[in-house]
Design an enzyme around this catalytic site. Structure first.
Site, PDB file in Angstrom:
ATOM      1  CE  LYS A 287      17.831 -23.775 -13.814  1.00 16.34           C
ATOM      2  NZ  LYS A 287      17.724 -25.227 -14.171  1.00 16.34           N
TER       3      LYS A 287
ATOM      4  CD  GLU B 251      22.219 -15.775 -11.200  1.00 16.65           C
ATOM      5  OE1 GLU B 251      21.063 -15.284 -11.301  1.00 16.65           O
ATOM      6  OE2 GLU B 251      22.664 -16.580 -12.018  1.00 16.65           O
TER       7      GLU B 251
ATOM      8  CG  HIS C  53       8.584 -18.964 -12.075  1.00 14.39           C
ATOM      9  ND1 HIS C  53       9.366 -17.871 -12.355  1.00 14.39           N
ATOM     10  CD2 HIS C  53       8.424 -18.987 -10.733  1.00 14.39           C
ATOM     11  CE1 HIS C  53       9.690 -17.282 -11.216  1.00 14.39           C
ATOM     12  NE2 HIS C  53       9.122 -17.927 -10.224  1.00 14.39           N
TER      13      HIS C  53
ATOM     14  NE  ARG D  80      11.187 -27.804 -22.268  1.00 16.11           N
ATOM     15  CZ  ARG D  80      11.673 -26.954 -21.356  1.00 16.11           C
ATOM     16  NH1 ARG D  80      12.784 -27.252 -20.712  1.00 16.11           N
ATOM     17  NH2 ARG D  80      11.053 -25.813 -21.083  1.00 16.11           N
TER      18      ARG D  80
HETATM   19  C1  MV4 Z   1      16.492 -14.031 -11.885  1.00 14.34           C
HETATM   20  C2  MV4 Z   1      15.683 -12.867 -11.811  1.00 14.34           C
HETATM   21  C3  MV4 Z   1      16.301 -11.655 -11.477  1.00 14.34           C
HETATM   22  N1  MV4 Z   1      17.633 -11.622 -11.226  1.00 14.34           N
HETATM   23  N2  MV4 Z   1      17.806 -13.956 -11.639  1.00 14.34           N
HETATM   24  C4  MV4 Z   1      12.876 -17.134 -12.440  1.00 14.34           C
HETATM   25  C5  MV4 Z   1      12.934 -18.604 -12.673  1.00 14.34           C
HETATM   26  C6  MV4 Z   1      14.228 -18.863 -13.281  1.00 14.34           C
HETATM   27  N3  MV4 Z   1      14.048 -19.086 -14.720  1.00 14.34           N
HETATM   28  C7  MV4 Z   1      15.073 -17.653 -13.059  1.00 14.34           C
HETATM   29  N4  MV4 Z   1      14.170 -16.589 -12.684  1.00 14.34           N
HETATM   30  C8  MV4 Z   1      14.637 -15.353 -12.414  1.00 14.34           C
HETATM   31  N5  MV4 Z   1      15.950 -15.224 -12.187  1.00 14.34           N
HETATM   32  C9  MV4 Z   1      18.356 -12.769 -11.309  1.00 14.34           C
HETATM   33  N6  MV4 Z   1      19.679 -12.701 -11.047  1.00 14.34           N
HETATM   34  C10 MV4 Z   1      14.304 -12.974 -12.077  1.00 14.34           C
HETATM   35  C11 MV4 Z   1      13.788 -14.219 -12.352  1.00 14.34           C
HETATM   36  C12 MV4 Z   1      12.359 -14.300 -12.602  1.00 14.34           C
HETATM   37  C13 MV4 Z   1      11.900 -14.586 -13.867  1.00 14.34           C
HETATM   38  C14 MV4 Z   1      12.798 -14.851 -14.891  1.00 14.34           C
HETATM   39  C15 MV4 Z   1      12.289 -15.133 -16.146  1.00 14.34           C
HETATM   40  C16 MV4 Z   1      10.916 -15.162 -16.371  1.00 14.34           C
HETATM   41  C17 MV4 Z   1      10.052 -14.925 -15.362  1.00 14.34           C
HETATM   42  C18 MV4 Z   1      10.520 -14.628 -14.091  1.00 14.34           C
HETATM   43  C19 MV4 Z   1       9.632 -14.390 -13.046  1.00 14.34           C
HETATM   44  C20 MV4 Z   1      10.114 -14.118 -11.808  1.00 14.34           C
HETATM   45  C21 MV4 Z   1      11.489 -14.066 -11.569  1.00 14.34           C
END
Ligand code: MV4
Length: 497
Positions: A115, A199, A234, A291
């Protein structure tokens, strides 16, 4: 390219092999002992058992898979999604064995697999980021200063993380040290790497991702977006294309940023860049998936592009067969992941036999599935049994079509997410597009599904009650006549019919 080994199983193995067949390319299936009777094994031109059921002894056996590919004279290996699809060592080992990996280079996988590495690469190409750090946290005091300057709440994330694992929300200064320690420890135990970064926390974001294709000649296109905000822990459950909230300008800006992120690692093949999108349509780079994704089908429906065909063409060195100007959005597609899970029991995986399995048909209905009626759902793999995609001219029509298709998807023997899907797409917030990644948390309660989808049981109960009523009325009439005539044959068998 005359023969492709598909290093995967189920619906995605069928999906890849169907396109290969259309292209006149022979296919090889590799399967575990548990998958011996699966349709994808029969569909392939050749099939080899590569080991016992557990993935670690079969679908993750990189050496065995490459050995089978060479023995059978395959030119290329398609990894599908999951398993070895984002394993840089596998991509390299395939190339080193003189075979073509139908996917990106090991370098691209490595860069985007971290990441922090992904953020550093994307930042150089001016892709918008959430305010935070692009280096692993070294000094907790310095990190706390950064957190203060960003402003709480913040997120501590694992660089080697994915799917929310190793992520911690920090709301105050006092919590900072403990949460960083907790995130590091989970990252180390889950991924063997405790690099973490911070973040600014974006509250209630949408998850919108851009599908892109790049060839080995520096050409890139974006194939618009998919909205994947309906997720649970997720795990995506409903995906659609296009999103109901993007404007053409934001769509174009996100598409160009996705291509910039791809260029930053000399990407080629099919890739997806994930963004967080806030209520003001500000978008922030999350990560890049190297992918083909489960939900690629909705993009195929609105663009008419066969993404697997494009992957194969790019892998054999061809230029992209279309330009950005050739791509237009036609209609709307929405996908429900049909999983053998029990929405009434916290979506826990359900196992059993597909006593009845009749997928829906009709205009604008696509079912990508990998099982047949009578088969047992193995416990060893992902519980998704199919993807149900509805395509129509408008979003509302696509939703209505999805509901009709759900009603005509006859499955008995296992619990599934079908009724959850029907409930979800009829929630006002979903219908209006006013939802985000907290949709399930905000709106779903298992009791909403009580009594859904078991019409047959209700009909059987009604018939039984009616028969009982009939029988008891006849008995009463008999009693009256018997008291007069003396013969009292029981009508019980009627009441049990
Ligand atoms: C975040 C966020 C809010 N703010 N980053 C969840 C797993 C990974 N893909 C990153 N994720 C998130 N990152 C910041 N700075 C909220 C999430 C998140 C989320 C993101 C996309 C789809 C579903 C989610 C469910 C919970 C939290």
């Amino acid at each position: 390219m005359n023969k492709i080994l598909v290093a995967n199983r189920g619906e995605i193995a069928m999906r890849v092999m169907r396109t290969a067949r259309e292209m006149g390319i022979k296919t090889v299936a590799v399967y575990s002992e548990a998958d011996r009777n699966m349709p994808f094994v029969r569909y392939a031109d050749e099939a080899v058992c590569i080991g016992p059921a557990p993935s670690s002894q079969s679908y993750l056996r990189a050496d065995k898979i490459i050995e089978v590919a060479k023995e059978l004279g395959a030119d290329a290996i398609h990894p599908g999604y999951g398993f070895l699809s984002e394993n840089a060592s596998f991509s390299k080992a395939v190339s080193d064995a003189g075979l073509i990996f139908i996917g990106p280079s090991a370098h691209s996988i490595e860069v985007m697999g971290s990441k922090i590495g992904a953020k550093q690469a994307a930042k150089k190409f001016n892709v918008p980021m959430v305010p935070g750090t692009e280096e692993p946290l070294k000094d907790v005091n310095q990190a706390r200063e950064i957190a203060r300057s960003i402003g709480y709440p913040i997120l501590v994330k694992a660089s080697a993380g994915g799917g929310g694992k190793g992520m911690r929300v920090v709301n105050t200064d006092e919590e900072f040290d403990d949460q960083v320690r907790a995130a590091r420890s989970e990252a180390l135990s889950s991924f063997g790497n405790d690099d973490v970064f911070i973040e600014k926390y974006v509250g209630s974001p949408k998850h919108i991702e851009i599908q892109l294709m790049g060839d080995q000649h520096g050409n890139y296109v974006y194939l618009f977006e998919r909205e994947c905000s309906v997720q649970r822990r997720h795990q995506k459950l409903i995906e659609e294309a296009p999103s109901s909230c993007l404007t053409p300008d934001v769509r174009k800006a996100m598409g160009e940023c996705a291509i910039a992120a791809a260029r930053s690692c000399n990407y080629y093949g099919a890739g997806t860049v994930e963004f967080l999108v806030d209520e003001n349509l500000n978008f922030y780079f999350l990560e890049m998936n190297t992918r083909l994704q489960v939900e690629h089908c909705v993009t195929e429906m609105i663009t008419g592009i066969d993404l697997v065909k494009e992957q194969i063409n790019v892998a054999r060195g061809e230029k992209l067969s279309f330009t950005q100007e050739d791509l237009k959005i036609h209609g709307h597609a929405i996908e429900l992941r049909v999983c053998a899970e029990d929405p009434l029991n916290n979506f826990l995986p359900d196992t059993g036999k597909l006593e009845m399995y009749q997928p829906p048909k009709g205009p604008g209905v696509r079912v990508d599935d990998g099982y047949e009626e009578g088969m047992d759902i193995p416990i060893f793999y992902d519980p998704m049994i199919s993807k149900l995609i509805a395509y129509a001219g408008t979003r509302d029509e696509a939703i209505d079509r999805l509901c009709r298709a759900i009603d005509e998807y006859y499955i008995k023997g296992i619990k599934t997410t079908l009724q959850f899907g029907k409930w979800a797409v009829n929630v006002e917030a979903f219908r209006s597009g006013n939802f985000d990644t907290k949709f399930i948390e905000k709106y779903y309660k298992p009791e909403y599904l009580q009594g859904e989808g078991n019409e047959e049981e209700e009909i059987a109960a009604l018939l039984s009650a009616f028969a009982w009523h009939q029988a008891s009325s006849a008995r009463q009439a008999n009693t009256k006549s018997t008291s007069a005539s003396g013969s009292g044959r029981s009508k019980w068998k009627l009441s049990r019919s």
